[in-house]
Every structure is written in structure tokens, then in C-alpha cells.
Design a protein around this motif. Structure first.
Motif, PDB file in Angstrom:
ATOM      1  N   TYR A   1       5.894 149.659  33.287  1.00  0.00           N
ATOM      2  CA  TYR A   1       6.089 148.851  34.496  1.00  0.00           C
ATOM      3  C   TYR A   1       5.501 149.586  35.692  1.00  0.00           C
ATOM      4  N   VAL A   2       4.748 148.855  36.512  1.00  0.00           N
ATOM      5  CA  VAL A   2       4.103 149.433  37.685  1.00  0.00           C
ATOM      6  C   VAL A   2       4.599 148.710  38.938  1.00  0.00           C
ATOM      7  N   ILE A   3       5.148 149.467  39.868  1.00  0.00           N
ATOM      8  CA  ILE A   3       5.623 148.884  41.126  1.00  0.00           C
ATOM      9  C   ILE A   3       4.442 148.667  42.061  1.00  0.00           C
ATOM     10  N   GLY A   4       4.332 147.462  42.576  1.00  0.00           N
ATOM     11  CA  GLY A   4       3.242 147.147  43.485  1.00  0.00           C
ATOM     12  C   GLY A   4       3.643 147.314  44.940  1.00  0.00           C
ATOM     13  N   ALA A   5       2.653 147.201  45.805  1.00  0.00           N
ATOM     14  CA  ALA A   5       2.897 147.317  47.245  1.00  0.00           C
ATOM     15  C   ALA A   5       2.049 146.278  47.969  1.00  0.00           C
ATOM     16  N   PRO A   6       2.436 145.016  47.877  1.00  0.00           N
ATOM     17  CA  PRO A   6       1.635 143.970  48.524  1.00  0.00           C
ATOM     18  C   PRO A   6       1.622 144.121  50.039  1.00  0.00           C
ATOM     19  N   ALA A   7       0.523 143.720  50.646  1.00  0.00           N
ATOM     20  CA  ALA A   7       0.406 143.776  52.101  1.00  0.00           C
ATOM     21  C   ALA A   7       1.297 142.702  52.723  1.00  0.00           C
ATOM     22  N   PRO A   8       2.017 143.023  53.802  1.00  0.00           N
ATOM     23  CA  PRO A   8       2.885 142.037  54.460  1.00  0.00           C
ATOM     24  C   PRO A   8       2.175 140.735  54.816  1.00  0.00           C
ATOM     25  N   ALA A   9       0.875 140.815  55.136  1.00  0.00           N
ATOM     26  CA  ALA A   9       0.139 139.603  55.499  1.00  0.00           C
ATOM     27  C   ALA A   9      -0.055 138.668  54.308  1.00  0.00           C
ATOM     28  N   ASP A  10       0.138 139.199  53.081  1.00  0.00           N
ATOM     29  CA  ASP A  10      -0.035 138.391  51.870  1.00  0.00           C
ATOM     30  C   ASP A  10       1.289 137.829  51.347  1.00  0.00           C
ATOM     31  N   VAL A  11       2.390 138.141  52.014  1.00  0.00           N
ATOM     32  CA  VAL A  11       3.717 137.800  51.485  1.00  0.00           C
ATOM     33  C   VAL A  11       4.407 136.756  52.363  1.00  0.00           C
ATOM     34  N   THR A  12       4.928 135.708  51.720  1.00  0.00           N
ATOM     35  CA  THR A  12       5.668 134.669  52.450  1.00  0.00           C
ATOM     36  C   THR A  12       7.034 134.431  51.812  1.00  0.00           C
ATOM     37  N   VAL A  13       7.932 133.843  52.599  1.00  0.00           N
ATOM     38  CA  VAL A  13       9.277 133.495  52.134  1.00  0.00           C
ATOM     39  C   VAL A  13       9.214 132.146  51.421  1.00  0.00           C
ATOM     40  N   ILE A  14       9.718 132.082  50.177  1.00  0.00           N
ATOM     41  CA  ILE A  14       9.717 130.809  49.446  1.00  0.00           C
ATOM     42  C   ILE A  14      11.132 130.328  49.103  1.00  0.00           C
ATOM     43  N   TRP A  15      12.130 131.180  49.307  1.00  0.00           N
ATOM     44  CA  TRP A  15      13.514 130.795  48.962  1.00  0.00           C
ATOM     45  C   TRP A  15      14.459 131.616  49.822  1.00  0.00           C
ATOM     46  N   MET A  16      15.543 130.971  50.292  1.00  0.00           N
ATOM     47  CA  MET A  16      16.581 131.662  51.055  1.00  0.00           C
ATOM     48  C   MET A  16      17.933 131.241  50.488  1.00  0.00           C
TER      49      MET A  16
END
Length: 245
Positions: free
Chosen positions: A217-232
Motif C-alpha cells: 500500500y502506498v500513501i498518496g499526497a494529492p494536490a489540494p487544487a485537485d481535491v473536492t468535497v463529494i460527501w458530508m
């Protein structure tokens, strides 16, 4: 001749007496008319009192801000009827209202459906959803005593509901530094929190987690600009117990 003079004098007195009587009656009539209430001569204008109108304005309902312990003025633990009626007043009639049974105790204080696939905090549940994909969850031991246990919000492009810091469905992580993203995840899907609310995040770029050719398993580090909220979500909500990750 003397008789004629006497008659003339007598006639003169009668006529004179009639004129005097007519004059007296006319004066009395004039006096009487001037004393009749409501006539111009006797009209009196009294003081005028103006009563100010009193206007009562009902207090506006509290805005439906998404909170970690409820929504708007409705806190977790409130009676189901109170919450449903209050939300309906602001959101309109529910799009769906469905009950569910969780008859099997799991031995850890939770309950599951008969097939064991979905878990919940109570043996009876009720899910009430509105058109913008906001769902309120209720649970308890009996249908008449259900209370507000949690809520979920997803798939709403209108951004009708927001947290206290303005985070909603579709918010980009780079635009909301208040978001805390958890380390790792299930490929493109990760998790996080904001304002006490649990978030499901999705990356359009580098994944939150993946596996290399050796199966590690490899932990990633996506850029904040690529990440959106899809569920709350917050509180206790039904959960599928056999997810992929």
C-alpha cells in the motif's frame, strides 16, 4: 256708528294679538332649532384620539448551517417530529421518508439489518431526505420515540447547504484551508473533516492511496487544487459494512 267702532277696535285687538303670538312662536322655534344637537349652530368639535396600530413580526427561522452536532437550530438528540417539521418549513416537503429495521445486535452496542450488511446505532431507523440530497437520520428503540442521530449531504450542485466556514458539496480543498484531509485513502477517494463534520474527498490527480506492483500500500499526497468535497455527514448514520477499502 258707535257699534261699528267697537267692532273695529275689537277686530284690531284680535289681529294684533295674533301677530304677537306668531312672533313669540317664531322666536321659540328659532331658539329650539339652535339648541338641537347635531345642527350647525350647536356643533362642537371635541378632541381626537389616534390609536397606533401594533404590528407583530414573527422571528425568522435560524439559517440551516451544517454543524457537527446538528443543522441550524436542530441538535442531535432532538425528537424526530420536531426536526422533520422544522426542516420541512425551510426546505419544503421531503422527497422520501423511509423506515428500516436493524434487528440483530452485534454485541458492540450497534445493530445490523437481517442480512448483516448495514449497521446502525439503534434497532429502528428512519431516513428522511429532501430534494437537494440532504438526509436526516433518526433512530431509537420504538417508532414513537425516534430521535435525531445524524445527517448526510451529497450530490448537490446548488450548494444549498454549507458549514459555518462555507464548505459545501463541490468545495475545492485549495479554496478551504479549514479542511483537514486524512492521510491515505481508497485510490481516488479520501476522507477529512471541517467544522466538526466528516468529509469524503475525491482527487482528480494523484490518488490518496494505491498499491504498487508488489502489492504494498502506498500513501498518496494529492494536490489540494485537485481535491473536492463529494460527501458530508455527522453523527450516527446507517453504514454499509462491506466496502471495498
Amino acid at each position: 256708528m258707535a257699534f261699528a267702532s267697537l267692532a273695529a277696535c275689537s277686530s284690531s285687538k284680535v289681529v294684533g294679538g295674533g301677530e304677537a303670538a306668531s312672533s313669540t312662536v317664531a322666536e321659540a322655534t328659532a331658539t329650539s332649532e339652535s339648541s338641537v344637537p347635531g345642527t350647525d349652530a350647536a356643533t362642537t368639535t371635541g378632541p381626537t384620539t389616534t390609536v397606533a396600530a401594533t404590528t407583530t413580526t414573527a422571528a425568522a427561522p435560524e439559517p440551516l448551517v451544517l454543524r457537527g452536532d446538528g443543522i441550524g437550530e436542530f441538535a442531535l438528540g432532538a425528537a424526530a417530529a420536531t426536526v422533520v417539521d422544522g426542516l420541512t418549513e425551510q426546505l419544503g416537503p421531503p422527497a422520501s421518508d423511509v423506515g428500516a429495521d436493524y434487528p440483530a445486535a452485534d454485541g458492540l452496542g450497534q445493530f445490523t439489518t437481517a442480512d448483516g450488511e448495514t449497521g446502525f446505532v439503534a434497532p429502528l431507523g428512519r431516513t428522511v431526505c429532501w430534494s437537494m440530497q440532504f438526509c436526516a437520520e433518526f433512530g431509537g428503540a420504538a417508532a414513537e420515540s425516534l430521535s435525531f442521530t445524524g445527517w448526510t449531504y451529497h450530490d448537490d450542485s446548488s450548494t444549498a447547504l454549507q458549514s459555518s466556514s462555507g464548505v459545501t458539496i463541490g468545495t475545492r480543498w485549495s479554496d478551504a484551508p479549514e479542511i483537514t484531509a486524512d492521510e491515505g485513502g481508497c485510490y481516488s477517494v479520501g476522507s477529512g473533516t471541517v467544522d466538526g463534520i466528516r468529509l469524503t474527498l475525491e482527487s482528480e490527480g494523484e490518488p490518496f492511496g494505491s498499491f504498487d506492483d508488489m502489492g504494498n500500500y502506498v500513501i498518496g499526497a494529492p494536490a489540494p487544487a485537485d481535491v473536492t468535497v463529494i460527501w458530508m455527514e455527522t453523527g450516527e448514520v446507517p453504514i454499509f459494512l462491506f466496502g471495498d477499502c
